[in-house]
Design a protein around this motif. Structure first.
Motif, PDB file in Angstrom:
ATOM      1  N   VAL A 136       0.851  -1.187   0.000  1.00 53.55           N
ATOM      2  CA  VAL A 136       0.000   0.000   0.000  1.00 53.55           C
ATOM      3  C   VAL A 136       0.889   1.240   0.000  1.00 53.55           C
ATOM      4  N   VAL A 137       0.527   2.227  -0.797  1.00 45.06           N
ATOM      5  CA  VAL A 137       1.243   3.500  -0.786  1.00 45.06           C
ATOM      6  C   VAL A 137       0.700   4.345   0.366  1.00 45.06           C
ATOM      7  N   ASP A 138       1.583   4.784   1.233  1.00 43.37           N
ATOM      8  CA  ASP A 138       1.209   5.580   2.395  1.00 43.37           C
ATOM      9  C   ASP A 138       1.214   7.063   2.022  1.00 43.37           C
ATOM     10  N   GLY A 139       0.038   7.678   1.983  1.00 42.52           N
ATOM     11  CA  GLY A 139      -0.062   9.104   1.715  1.00 42.52           C
ATOM     12  C   GLY A 139      -0.327   9.413   0.253  1.00 42.52           C
ATOM     13  N   GLY A 140      -0.476  10.694  -0.006  1.00 40.88           N
ATOM     14  CA  GLY A 140      -0.794  11.174  -1.345  1.00 40.88           C
ATOM     15  C   GLY A 140      -1.971  12.121  -1.277  1.00 40.88           C
ATOM     16  N   THR A 141      -2.139  12.881  -2.338  1.00 37.25           N
ATOM     17  CA  THR A 141      -3.216  13.858  -2.416  1.00 37.25           C
ATOM     18  C   THR A 141      -4.218  13.446  -3.479  1.00 37.25           C
ATOM     19  N   TYR A 142      -5.457  13.313  -3.047  1.00 43.59           N
ATOM     20  CA  TYR A 142      -6.568  12.913  -3.913  1.00 43.59           C
ATOM     21  C   TYR A 142      -7.195  14.184  -4.496  1.00 43.59           C
ATOM     22  N   GLY A 143      -7.141  14.343  -5.805  1.00 46.51           N
ATOM     23  CA  GLY A 143      -7.818  15.443  -6.478  1.00 46.51           C
ATOM     24  C   GLY A 143      -9.200  14.988  -6.903  1.00 46.51           C
ATOM     25  N   CYS A 144     -10.246  15.626  -6.375  1.00 49.80           N
ATOM     26  CA  CYS A 144     -11.616  15.189  -6.668  1.00 49.80           C
ATOM     27  C   CYS A 144     -12.224  16.066  -7.756  1.00 49.80           C
ATOM     28  N   THR A 145     -12.508  15.459  -8.905  1.00 53.05           N
ATOM     29  CA  THR A 145     -13.082  16.178 -10.040  1.00 53.05           C
ATOM     30  C   THR A 145     -14.580  15.886 -10.145  1.00 53.05           C
ATOM     31  N   GLN A 146     -15.251  16.628 -10.995  1.00 47.00           N
ATOM     32  CA  GLN A 146     -16.710  16.578 -11.045  1.00 47.00           C
ATOM     33  C   GLN A 146     -17.255  15.308 -11.682  1.00 47.00           C
ATOM     34  N   GLY A 147     -16.630  14.843 -12.769  1.00 45.30           N
ATOM     35  CA  GLY A 147     -17.166  13.692 -13.459  1.00 45.30           C
ATOM     36  C   GLY A 147     -18.493  14.018 -14.138  1.00 45.30           C
ATOM     37  N   PRO A 148     -19.160  13.028 -14.739  1.00 49.38           N
ATOM     38  CA  PRO A 148     -18.719  11.641 -14.800  1.00 49.38           C
ATOM     39  C   PRO A 148     -17.685  11.345 -15.894  1.00 49.38           C
ATOM     40  N   ARG A 149     -17.386  12.350 -16.712  1.00 46.73           N
ATOM     41  CA  ARG A 149     -16.372  12.106 -17.747  1.00 46.73           C
ATOM     42  C   ARG A 149     -14.991  12.000 -17.107  1.00 46.73           C
ATOM     43  N   LEU A 150     -14.085  11.313 -17.808  1.00 45.53           N
ATOM     44  CA  LEU A 150     -12.688  11.323 -17.384  1.00 45.53           C
ATOM     45  C   LEU A 150     -12.056  12.664 -17.760  1.00 45.53           C
ATOM     46  N   GLU A 151     -10.912  12.940 -17.198  1.00 48.61           N
ATOM     47  CA  GLU A 151     -10.272  14.244 -17.345  1.00 48.61           C
ATOM     48  C   GLU A 151      -9.492  14.330 -18.662  1.00 48.61           C
ATOM     49  N   SER A 152      -9.236  15.558 -19.085  1.00 53.35           N
ATOM     50  CA  SER A 152      -8.360  15.777 -20.237  1.00 53.35           C
ATOM     51  C   SER A 152      -6.903  15.692 -19.777  1.00 53.35           C
ATOM     52  N   ALA A 153      -5.996  15.534 -20.733  1.00 50.10           N
ATOM     53  CA  ALA A 153      -4.570  15.490 -20.401  1.00 50.10           C
ATOM     54  C   ALA A 153      -4.125  16.800 -19.749  1.00 50.10           C
ATOM     55  N   ALA A 154      -4.677  17.922 -20.219  1.00 43.31           N
ATOM     56  CA  ALA A 154      -4.323  19.217 -19.636  1.00 43.31           C
ATOM     57  C   ALA A 154      -4.809  19.324 -18.191  1.00 43.31           C
ATOM     58  N   GLU A 155      -5.987  18.767 -17.936  1.00 44.17           N
ATOM     59  CA  GLU A 155      -6.510  18.796 -16.568  1.00 44.17           C
ATOM     60  C   GLU A 155      -5.648  17.950 -15.629  1.00 44.17           C
ATOM     61  N   ILE A 156      -5.211  16.788 -16.088  1.00 46.12           N
ATOM     62  CA  ILE A 156      -4.328  15.958 -15.269  1.00 46.12           C
ATOM     63  C   ILE A 156      -3.006  16.685 -15.020  1.00 46.12           C
ATOM     64  N   ALA A 157      -2.493  17.359 -16.046  1.00 46.50           N
ATOM     65  CA  ALA A 157      -1.253  18.127 -15.871  1.00 46.50           C
ATOM     66  C   ALA A 157      -1.450  19.224 -14.821  1.00 46.50           C
ATOM     67  N   ARG A 158      -2.597  19.854 -14.840  1.00 47.51           N
ATOM     68  CA  ARG A 158      -2.894  20.881 -13.823  1.00 47.51           C
ATOM     69  C   ARG A 158      -2.960  20.265 -12.423  1.00 47.51           C
ATOM     70  N   LEU A 159      -3.653  19.119 -12.301  1.00 54.55           N
ATOM     71  CA  LEU A 159      -3.732  18.451 -11.017  1.00 54.55           C
ATOM     72  C   LEU A 159      -2.341  18.094 -10.496  1.00 54.55           C
ATOM     73  N   GLU A 160      -1.491  17.637 -11.403  1.00 49.74           N
ATOM     74  CA  GLU A 160      -0.136  17.277 -10.998  1.00 49.74           C
ATOM     75  C   GLU A 160       0.630  18.508 -10.510  1.00 49.74           C
ATOM     76  N   ARG A 161       0.468  19.633 -11.199  1.00 43.98           N
ATOM     77  CA  ARG A 161       1.114  20.877 -10.744  1.00 43.98           C
ATOM     78  C   ARG A 161       0.596  21.291  -9.374  1.00 43.98           C
ATOM     79  N   ASP A 162      -0.669  20.991  -9.109  1.00 42.96           N
ATOM     80  CA  ASP A 162      -1.265  21.328  -7.814  1.00 42.96           C
ATOM     81  C   ASP A 162      -0.814  20.387  -6.703  1.00 42.96           C
ATOM     82  N   GLY A 163      -0.128  19.315  -7.065  1.00 41.03           N
ATOM     83  CA  GLY A 163       0.356  18.377  -6.060  1.00 41.03           C
ATOM     84  C   GLY A 163      -0.468  17.119  -5.910  1.00 41.03           C
ATOM     85  N   CYS A 164      -1.458  16.917  -6.780  1.00 36.30           N
ATOM     86  CA  CYS A 164      -2.280  15.711  -6.691  1.00 36.30           C
ATOM     87  C   CYS A 164      -1.504  14.496  -7.188  1.00 36.30           C
ATOM     88  N   THR A 165      -1.656  13.392  -6.483  1.00 35.94           N
ATOM     89  CA  THR A 165      -1.029  12.138  -6.902  1.00 35.94           C
ATOM     90  C   THR A 165      -2.062  11.137  -7.415  1.00 35.94           C
TER      91      THR A 165
END
Length: 246
Positions: free
Chosen positions: A152-181
């Motif tokens: 099990v990975v201990d820790g990490g930041t959960y980014g909660c998006t609206q859905g139900p669609r999956l995210e765009s590549a740009a949105e994932i890049a933004r989440l990553e910049r925000d520190g989401c894992t």
């Protein structure tokens, strides 16, 4: 004995190994929860299970009645909640079928009823949400995983998006910049509502796929289902280890 509640997400509409004692249809001041509450024993200990998306997985993330779900579990006597959720992986160690126990969350959702503290109030209440997950319950999950030999990975930041669609590549890049894992669609307002009800709440995240743009591949339901088959099997074993350790 403390009653543990388990909320099952995508891939966990039923709880393997649960000895059923009661299936209870309930109502709350906030409407009906996603599904009947299922009471029983797991590893010889009492538990209550709720299918977050409904028994037939028909309720999308943005239409889940989170208030009713958490209220129903609290009224049923639950004091602790382990929320199992299928998520996308962003950080390199969060690949498909990996289990993680996040310690932080960022809310990107909108339009969801997100608090019990509204309407005719006697006073305004602000919960402390510095650490959104119960540290004691997180430690129990991690200790149970170690004892059972489940990675099990201990820790990490959960980014909660609206859905139900999956995210765009740009949105994932933004989440990553925000520190989401990790990225998912059901972590909020569920975690905040649990805190408002003074429930100990922790998330057991099961990675179903890489976030958009993290690989060159298109995300397919077949790949997600294959990863969840493996990941949810490990999650079920971890839940049994957790309850047995209590």
């Amino acid at each position: 004995m403390t009653l543990l509640a388990i909320i099952g997400g995508t891939g966990l509409a039923q709880l393997p190994g649960l000895t059923l004692s009661e299936r209870r249809v309930v109502d709350t001041p906030y409407g009906s929860p996603s599904a009947p509450l299922v009471f029983g024993e797991l590893a010889g200990k009492p538990v209550v299970f709720l299918a977050r998306h409904g028994e037939k997985h028909t309720i999308p993330p943005h239409q889940i009645n989170y208030c009713a779900n958490l209220w129903a579990l609290r009224e049923a006597g639950a004091e602790q909640v382990v929320a199992v959720a299928a998520v996308g992986g962003i950080r390199a160690d969060m690949g498909p079928a990996v289990l993680a126990v996040p310690d932080q969350i960022i809310d990107y959702t909108w339009g969801r009823r997100s608090t019990f503290f509204e309407g005719e109030l006697d006073h305004v209440t602000h919960i402390d949400f510095t650490w959104p997950y119960s540290q004691a319950l997180r430690r129990r999950l991690l200790s149970a995983a170690e004892a059972a030999g489940i990675a099990v990975v201990d820790g990490g930041t959960y980014g909660c998006t609206q859905g139900p669609r999956l995210e765009s590549a740009a949105e994932i890049a933004r989440l990553e910049r925000d520190g989401c894992t990790l990225v998912g669609m059901t972590g909020m307002p569920e975690a905040a509502l649990a805190r408002e009800l003074e429930l100990d709440y922790a998330s057991l995240a099961v990675v179903a796929n890489w976030g958009a743009g993290k690989t060159d591949d298109i995300i397919t339901m077949a790949d997600i289902e294959a990863a969840l088959l493996d990941g949810m099997d490990k999650a079920g074993k971890l839940l049994i280890a957790l309850i047995g350790s209590g």
